[in-house]
Motif scaffolding. Structure first.
Motif, PDB file in Angstrom:
ATOM      1  N   ARG A  28       0.830  -1.203   0.000  1.00  0.00           N
ATOM      2  CA  ARG A  28       0.000   0.000   0.000  1.00  0.00           C
ATOM      3  C   ARG A  28       0.861   1.248   0.000  1.00  0.00           C
ATOM      4  O   ARG A  28       0.566   2.221  -0.687  1.00  0.00           O
ATOM      5  CB  ARG A  28      -0.930  -0.020   1.218  1.00  0.00           C
ATOM      6  CG  ARG A  28      -1.756   1.237   1.362  1.00  0.00           C
ATOM      7  CD  ARG A  28      -2.703   1.163   2.550  1.00  0.00           C
ATOM      8  NE  ARG A  28      -3.705   0.134   2.369  1.00  0.00           N
ATOM      9  CZ  ARG A  28      -4.672  -0.115   3.260  1.00  0.00           C
ATOM     10  NH1 ARG A  28      -4.707   0.570   4.386  1.00  0.00           N
ATOM     11  NH2 ARG A  28      -5.558  -1.056   3.040  1.00  0.00           N
ATOM     12  N   SER A  81       0.859   4.047  -2.946  1.00  0.00           N
ATOM     13  CA  SER A  81       0.519   5.429  -2.625  1.00  0.00           C
ATOM     14  C   SER A  81       1.594   6.393  -3.088  1.00  0.00           C
ATOM     15  O   SER A  81       1.304   7.432  -3.687  1.00  0.00           O
ATOM     16  CB  SER A  81       0.298   5.581  -1.104  1.00  0.00           C
ATOM     17  OG  SER A  81      -0.776   4.790  -0.666  1.00  0.00           O
ATOM     18  N   PRO A 108      -7.714   7.574  -5.639  1.00  0.00           N
ATOM     19  CA  PRO A 108      -7.380   6.307  -4.969  1.00  0.00           C
ATOM     20  C   PRO A 108      -6.383   6.466  -3.832  1.00  0.00           C
ATOM     21  O   PRO A 108      -6.436   5.709  -2.853  1.00  0.00           O
ATOM     22  CB  PRO A 108      -6.798   5.444  -6.104  1.00  0.00           C
ATOM     23  CG  PRO A 108      -6.392   6.404  -7.168  1.00  0.00           C
ATOM     24  CD  PRO A 108      -7.352   7.540  -7.070  1.00  0.00           C
ATOM     25  N   ARG A 118      -8.329   7.625  -0.758  1.00  0.00           N
ATOM     26  CA  ARG A 118      -9.106   6.506  -0.222  1.00  0.00           C
ATOM     27  C   ARG A 118      -8.208   5.516   0.500  1.00  0.00           C
ATOM     28  O   ARG A 118      -8.560   4.968   1.545  1.00  0.00           O
ATOM     29  CB  ARG A 118      -9.844   5.796  -1.360  1.00  0.00           C
ATOM     30  CG  ARG A 118     -11.020   6.584  -1.914  1.00  0.00           C
ATOM     31  CD  ARG A 118     -11.662   5.837  -3.070  1.00  0.00           C
ATOM     32  NE  ARG A 118     -12.834   6.542  -3.588  1.00  0.00           N
ATOM     33  CZ  ARG A 118     -13.506   6.177  -4.671  1.00  0.00           C
ATOM     34  NH1 ARG A 118     -13.115   5.112  -5.366  1.00  0.00           N
ATOM     35  NH2 ARG A 118     -14.561   6.867  -5.074  1.00  0.00           N
ATOM     36  N   MET A 119      -7.020   5.298  -0.042  1.00  0.00           N
ATOM     37  CA  MET A 119      -6.084   4.337   0.528  1.00  0.00           C
ATOM     38  C   MET A 119      -5.586   4.784   1.897  1.00  0.00           C
ATOM     39  O   MET A 119      -5.379   3.977   2.800  1.00  0.00           O
ATOM     40  CB  MET A 119      -4.907   4.163  -0.436  1.00  0.00           C
ATOM     41  CG  MET A 119      -4.225   2.810  -0.380  1.00  0.00           C
ATOM     42  SD  MET A 119      -2.952   2.672  -1.654  1.00  0.00           S
ATOM     43  CE  MET A 119      -3.921   2.800  -3.141  1.00  0.00           C
TER      44      MET A 119
END
Length: 401
Positions: free
Chosen positions: A2, A6, A175, A178-179
């Motif tokens: 993740r 990101s 995204p 949101r992550m």
């Protein structure tokens, strides 16, 4: 995974935004050719992009210290793109300045919050922050190519095409936000105490970044015109010079993150600035096509410290990361544009080479300031000397034992 995703998305989004910082300089030769602007008048466009941005970035930084505003990332990206897209549609100098200033505000709003989010996503990693900075450098490098492709064979009325990177960058922000939303809820109050701030070191660092900004902005504003003069009026040479200046920053950013893993950030930055002073001299005085080699060396040298200065500023002001980011990544970078009209006026009254010569002193001044800076051991803690760092480590080891 993740974290890597990101940082990758943030880096690409950063590239989309910084295209519009690079686009201002890339548009200058077209404004000069199509509207017969003087050097001073043309550099006023760079001033318009920098002036409001310089004032606005610390304000946005202070706001992000109080409230997390991740929505600024897509909104500011769109604002930066729309301003540049509209800048070529009117022959009015006043409207051109206005639209470029709008773009500058968008860029100003983006950087403090994006640096905060990037630090959050990277966990404070110097290497990850260098990749985030790399995205911006690639955006700078792509700017002259995109501007040339969009309007090089037409006119300034094709500038609306340049809004496309902003649309892509805004979409990429979604995204990432949101992550990061789920694991980061409730972290706004985990700031370091203000007593941990090293304001004196932060001020010295900011001055060093100002001098870096002056030389880089001065070169980015006039290097295209200077290369055209040196290469018998070749517009291709001008575009190539600006591309090399921006692309070298991509190499420098990654190299800076790598070197910081082996040596401390202050030492790496100090030597980079010393080498940059010699490289700038070569840009201005080296004969013929050798100039392009020195442009690449100058760019790499000025960008090795770039991401390192951002994390240093955040470590010097751990209780005000947004403010530190707004100043080191924004204010002190864009403030170089305030000097461009002075260089333009000097070029109009003398020669472009004479106007660029004072830029040699700027990285030397940054080098002198970095000689006085300590290297923070960890976010929020600093050491003035190597011996004190060793002593602190010894005390920690005894306490652990």
């Amino acid at each position: 995974m993740r974290r890597k995703t990101s940082i990758l998305l943030l880096a690409v989004g950063h590239a989309c935004v910084d295209i519009y910082q690079g686009a201002v300089a890339a548009l200058i030769p077209f404004f000069v050719a199509e509207r017969d602007y003087t050097y001073a008048v043309a550099s006023g466009i760079v001033l318009a992009a920098s002036l409001l941005s310089s004032v606005a970035q610390p304000v946005f930084g202070a706001l992000t210290d109080r409230w997390a505003m991740p929505w600024l990332l897509p909104v500011s990206t769109l604002l930066g793109g729309v301003g540049i897209a509209l800048s070529g549609l009117s022959g009015s100098y006043g409207l051109t300045l206005f639209f470029v200033a709008v773009s500058g505000i968008g860029v100003a709003a983006y950087h403090p919050e994006s640096a905060r989010v990037a630090r959050l996503a990277s966990g404070g990693s110097h290497s990850a922050m260098s990749w985030f900075s790399l995205g911006g450098n690639i955006g700078f490098a792509l700017a002259p190519l995109m501007v040339s492709a969009a309007i090089g064979h037409g006119s300034l009325r094709w500038t609306p095409v340049l809004v496309l990177p902003a649309l892509a960058g805004a979409a990429l922000c979604v995204p990432v936000l949101r992550m990061l939303a789920r694991p980061q809820s409730g972290t706004a109050g985990t700031q370091a105490p203000r007593s941990a701030d090293d304001v004196a070191s932060f001020v010295k660092l900011s001055l060093a970044v100002v001098f870096r900004s002056i030389v880089f902005t001065g070169l980015s504003t006039f290097i295209s015109l200077y290369a055209q003069q040196r290469m018998q009026g070749s517009t291709t040479a001008g575009t190539a010079a600006l591309f090399v200046l921006f692309l070298g920053g991509a190499v420098g950013s990654v190299l800076g993150g790598s070197l910081a893993g082996r040596y401390d950030r202050v030492r790496v930055s100090r030597w980079s600035y010393l080498l940059s002073a010699a490289a700038v001299t070569g840009v201005i005085y080296a004969p013929g096509a050798v100039m392009f080699l020195f442009i690449a060396l100058t760019s790499a040298g000025l960008y090795v410290p770039f991401s390192l200065q951002v994390t240093l500023g955040q470590d010097y002001l751990p209780s005000r990361i947004g403010t530190a980011s707004g100043i080191t990544l924004g204010l002190t970078v864009s403030i170089g544009g305030l000097i461009s009209p002075l260089l333009g006026h000097l070029a109009d009254t003398t020669t472009l080479r004479t106007a660029l010569t004072p830029l040699i002193a700027m990285p030397a001044l940054s080098w002198l300031l970095f000689r006085t800076l300590p290297e923070p051991v960890a976010p929020g803690t600093r050491t003035a000397t190597p011996s004190s760092a060793t002593a602190s480590a010894s005390v920690s080891a005894r306490q652990d034992a």
